[in-house]
Design a protein around this motif. Sequence first.
Motif, short mmCIF file in Angstrom:
data_model
loop_
_atom_site.label_atom_id
_atom_site.label_comp_id
_atom_site.label_asym_id
_atom_site.label_seq_id
_atom_site.Cartn_x
_atom_site.Cartn_y
_atom_site.Cartn_z
N GLY A 45 0.87 -1.17 -0.09
CA GLY A 45 -0.08 0.05 0.11
C GLY A 45 0.84 1.22 0.02
O GLY A 45 1.81 1.41 0.63
N ILE A 46 0.60 2.33 -1.01
CA ILE A 46 1.40 3.35 -0.99
C ILE A 46 0.46 4.64 -0.63
O ILE A 46 -0.55 4.73 -1.04
CB ILE A 46 1.77 3.69 -2.20
CG1 ILE A 46 2.66 2.46 -2.55
CG2 ILE A 46 2.62 4.89 -2.54
CD1 ILE A 46 3.46 2.56 -4.26
N ILE A 50 2.21 15.24 2.00
CA ILE A 50 3.08 16.32 1.60
C ILE A 50 4.47 16.50 2.45
O ILE A 50 5.51 16.86 2.04
CB ILE A 50 2.15 17.46 2.15
CG1 ILE A 50 1.05 17.53 1.34
CG2 ILE A 50 3.00 18.81 2.17
CD1 ILE A 50 -0.22 18.63 1.75
N ALA A 51 4.55 15.92 3.97
CA ALA A 51 5.68 16.09 4.60
C ALA A 51 6.52 14.83 4.10
O ALA A 51 7.79 15.11 3.93
CB ALA A 51 5.37 15.55 6.24
N ASN A 52 6.04 13.74 3.76
CA ASN A 52 6.95 12.79 2.89
C ASN A 52 6.15 12.55 1.78
O ASN A 52 5.24 12.49 1.41
CB ASN A 52 6.74 11.34 3.80
CG ASN A 52 7.66 11.46 5.26
OD1 ASN A 52 8.80 11.88 5.17
ND2 ASN A 52 7.01 11.07 6.24
N PHE A 53 7.01 12.38 0.60
CA PHE A 53 6.69 12.25 -0.58
C PHE A 53 5.79 10.96 -0.80
O PHE A 53 4.44 10.99 -1.24
CB PHE A 53 7.82 12.00 -1.71
CG PHE A 53 7.49 11.94 -3.10
CD1 PHE A 53 6.55 12.75 -3.68
CD2 PHE A 53 7.63 10.61 -3.49
CE1 PHE A 53 6.29 12.58 -5.06
CE2 PHE A 53 7.27 10.49 -5.13
CZ PHE A 53 6.69 11.35 -5.69
N LEU A 54 6.18 9.88 0.07
CA LEU A 54 5.31 8.67 0.04
C LEU A 54 5.88 7.91 1.16
O LEU A 54 6.94 7.78 1.68
CB LEU A 54 5.38 7.95 -1.34
CG LEU A 54 6.61 7.01 -1.91
CD1 LEU A 54 6.40 5.83 -1.35
CD2 LEU A 54 6.66 6.91 -3.16
N ALA A 55 4.67 7.05 1.64
CA ALA A 55 4.95 6.09 2.59
C ALA A 55 4.58 5.04 2.16
O ALA A 55 3.25 4.83 1.86
CB ALA A 55 4.33 6.61 4.06
N ASP A 56 5.07 3.57 2.25
CA ASP A 56 4.35 2.37 1.80
C ASP A 56 4.09 1.65 3.30
O ASP A 56 4.35 2.02 4.38
CB ASP A 56 5.12 1.81 1.00
CG ASP A 56 6.66 1.13 1.77
OD1 ASP A 56 6.73 1.50 2.72
OD2 ASP A 56 7.65 0.57 0.76
N SER A 57 3.42 0.54 3.13
CA SER A 57 2.92 -0.30 4.03
C SER A 57 3.88 -1.10 4.81
O SER A 57 3.70 -1.59 5.85
CB SER A 57 1.71 -1.38 3.38
OG SER A 57 2.32 -2.13 2.56
#
Length: 107
Positions: A45-46, A50-57
Amino acid sequence: VNQHRPVVGKVKTVSVKREGKRWYVVLTAEQAAPEPLAATGSVVGIDMGIANFLADSNGEFVPNPRHGRKAAAKLEAAQQALARFPRARRDKRTANHRRAVQRVADL
């Protein structure tokens, strides 16, 4: 024509277009449907933020590259350089702008 990659498939349409001083040839080709990749069985899951470009599961974070802030700093410097030139007629402004941007690029 400077062909930078081979044409794959049967060419259906050819378009010639001009952007600025450059001419481009656009080819549209018909290709066979690609074969799907084999299933791996893993799911990720992605979440784009805004604070982090992306976070994954899996708990990994990719930091925001902050392109907007970098571009804003260059724009500010270019506008300051342009403001140093005296006000000129409309047909002379383009040359002044090129000189101002060139000064910023030299920095």
